[in-house]
Design an enzyme around this catalytic site. Structure first.
Site, mmCIF file in Angstrom:
data_model
loop_
_atom_site.group_PDB
_atom_site.id
_atom_site.type_symbol
_atom_site.label_atom_id
_atom_site.label_comp_id
_atom_site.label_asym_id
_atom_site.label_seq_id
_atom_site.Cartn_x
_atom_site.Cartn_y
_atom_site.Cartn_z
ATOM 1 N N LYS A 1 0.839 -1.205 0.000
ATOM 2 C CA LYS A 1 0.000 0.000 0.000
ATOM 3 C C LYS A 1 0.868 1.245 0.000
ATOM 4 C CE LYS A 1 -3.833 -2.109 2.418
ATOM 5 N NZ LYS A 1 -4.163 -2.643 3.732
ATOM 6 N N GLN B 1 -5.399 -1.488 9.550
ATOM 7 C CA GLN B 1 -5.254 -2.837 9.003
ATOM 8 C C GLN B 1 -5.925 -3.867 9.920
ATOM 9 O OE1 GLN B 1 -3.918 -3.555 6.029
ATOM 10 N NE2 GLN B 1 -4.118 -5.756 6.247
ATOM 11 N N ASP C 1 -11.696 2.539 3.649
ATOM 12 C CA ASP C 1 -12.068 1.123 3.596
ATOM 13 C C ASP C 1 -13.577 0.950 3.424
ATOM 14 O OD1 ASP C 1 -10.126 -0.894 3.715
ATOM 15 O OD2 ASP C 1 -9.715 -0.507 5.833
#
Ligand code: GUN
Length: 299
Positions: free
Chosen positions: A54, A98, A121
């Site tokens: 990422k 995460q 997200d």
């Protein structure tokens, strides 16, 4: 006739290119640099790989990358305090915590502490509710990537029968909402579904997101259907048990012999997830600054 292989790697590279172009315009025309903050708690090896990828791809797209790596024993209050700082930081347009988080942390409490406008997200309950009611949301990256590939392959999805196998909050449920938003007739199937084979065989679009290697064989697929394989399962290599390889949730060879189009694993849905994360960060940045949203990169 053999299925068309949908090349997610190439598609993701195109999406990243589009994002980079629009990031360059933001920078030159407005002096704005989109920023993505990633929070990693602990040292889960798979998560470390994701976070590294990422970070690299964020910088390659011309965005700012902020990485916060915390010890596995970090108290929840400290994680929440970091999220609050990132919420207040104008250089940060997207925040990703995460998952999975360590067992002592209430993941829902952390996710719901993120400013929904920075929730790239799309996991915050506000974004889940906005998506569910057809309003402008930030949408989970993996299903968004699947939708982009389906639109690219088919154009209009309206009226198609779509079956999503799997009901997770991260993929199955938002995938179903997105397909419904594009006027598909949607079925969500799962481990308790009766006669799963017959349900799958109705699908013009079959999305497999269950996390069970090769569980969908070719005789569950309607001839000519489009099969999107979200599974990323690591299994022993058939030629060398000391090695592993990645396989999807569908049995690729038998499904490819029946389907009209299919995504491979690896190189299908996987690369689209980070590309869509970058797209969501750009979208969040444009919205934060009251600028026109990027075209072709949202639901
Ligand atoms: N862990 C594995 N995939 C993801 C993802 O897409 N988002 C987050 N936050 N964690 C993950």
């Amino acid at each position: 006739m053999a299925a068309t292989i949908i090349d997610g790697k190439a598609f993701a590279a195109r999406v990243r290119g589009q994002v980079a172009e629009q990031v360059a315009v933001l920078r030159t025309a407005h002096g704005i640099v989109p920023g993505l903050a990633v929070v990693l708690v602990g040292q889960d090896p798979a998560s470390q790989v994701y976070v590294r990828n990422k970070g690299t791809q964020t910088v390659e797209a011309g965005m700012a990358s902020f990485e916060h790596k915390l010890d596995v024993a970090t108290p929840q209050a400290e994680i929440l305090a970091l999220v609050a700082r990132l919420n207040a930081d104008p250089a940060v347009h997207g925040i990703l915590v995460q998952l999975p988080l360590p067992a002592h942390v209430d993941a829902a409490a952390v996710i719901n502490a993120i400013d929904p406008a920075k929730d790239v997200d799309g996991f915050h309950i506000s974004n889940v509710g906005l998506l569910g009611t057809g309003q402008k949301a930030l949408v989970p990256c993996t299903p968004l990537g699947c939708l982009m590939m389906l639109r690219d392959h088919h154009g209009d999805l309206s009226g198609m029968d779509a079956v999503v196998v799997g009901r997770s909050n991260i993929v199955g449920k938002p995938m179903a909402q997105l397909l419904l938003g594009d006027s598909c007739t949607v079925t969500i199937a799962h481990s308790r579904t009766r006669d799963l084979r017959e349900v799958c065989r109705r699908a013009d679009i079959l999305v497999a997101a269950v996390g069970r290697p090769g569980m969908i064989p070719g005789d569950w697929v309607k001839p000519g259907a489009t099969v999107i394989d979200v599974g990323i399962n690591r299994v022993p290599h058939p030629d060398d048990p000391a090695r592993t390889r990645l396989v999807g949730d569908v049995d690729f060879d038998s499904c490819a012999a029946v389907a009209g189009a299919i995504t491979p694993v690896p190189g299908g849905v996987g690369p689209m997830t980070i590309a869509c994360l970058l797209a969501n960060t750009l979208t969040a940045c444009c919205r934060a600054h009251g600028l026109a949203e990027p075209t072709g990169l949202t639901a």
